[in-house]
Write a protein that holds these residues in place. Sequence first.
Motif, mmCIF file in Angstrom:
data_model
loop_
_atom_site.group_PDB
_atom_site.id
_atom_site.type_symbol
_atom_site.label_atom_id
_atom_site.label_comp_id
_atom_site.label_asym_id
_atom_site.label_seq_id
_atom_site.Cartn_x
_atom_site.Cartn_y
_atom_site.Cartn_z
ATOM 1 N N LEU A 124 0.847 -1.199 0.000
ATOM 2 C CA LEU A 124 0.000 0.000 0.000
ATOM 3 C C LEU A 124 0.880 1.245 0.000
ATOM 4 C CD1 LEU A 124 -2.729 1.361 0.071
ATOM 5 C CD2 LEU A 124 -2.741 1.078 2.550
ATOM 6 N N GLU A 138 -5.019 11.408 -3.486
ATOM 7 C CA GLU A 138 -4.142 11.245 -2.328
ATOM 8 C C GLU A 138 -2.676 11.417 -2.690
ATOM 9 O OE1 GLU A 138 -4.752 10.788 1.049
ATOM 10 O OE2 GLU A 138 -6.739 11.432 0.391
ATOM 11 N N LEU A 184 -5.394 3.334 -3.932
ATOM 12 C CA LEU A 184 -5.120 4.681 -3.466
ATOM 13 C C LEU A 184 -5.871 5.647 -4.374
ATOM 14 C CD1 LEU A 184 -3.207 6.561 -1.673
ATOM 15 C CD2 LEU A 184 -1.709 6.587 -3.683
ATOM 16 N N ARG A 201 2.235 4.429 -3.752
ATOM 17 C CA ARG A 201 2.459 5.863 -3.945
ATOM 18 C C ARG A 201 3.518 6.143 -4.997
ATOM 19 N NH1 ARG A 201 0.330 9.662 -1.091
ATOM 20 N NH2 ARG A 201 -1.032 9.147 0.629
#
Length: 144
Positions: free
Chosen positions: A89, A132, A128, A93
């Motif tokens: 997770l 974000e 995600l 990004r």
Amino acid sequence: MKIIRTLVLTLASATSLLMLGGCVDTQAQLQNAKAKIAATLPAPYFEDLVTEAVEIDGDRLVLRVRSPAGDAAKTREAPGFDTLKESELFALRELCAQPAIMPLIDTDAILVRRFVDRRDAMFFEVELPARECLNPPADAPAQP
């Protein structure tokens, strides 16, 4: 009274058009991102994992990552599985910095990595919201 009703209907119509425009924009941006990413696949992901496909599922841009030797059922039962999922997770990004993803940041798109085994059984998926990408990440989870 007639003026108020007309004003309310006009505002409702404008709001609907803006919402529809946002959906169309998100879908157009998703299609664009998919095409750019698909042109680079298959691509190594980590160790023996390979990002092999990208697809759109609603507002989700799904990157399918395959483990050619892994077994999803066994892995889900292994110690450290939750930590692995948390670390993925956080790693999601990294997509935010890709040029194909950057236009999605102002949309309702959701970035997804779906991890599957050689028989298409899912290990897990992480997601995600693209918005974000603008927020700094929390501290990285501990490595397994």
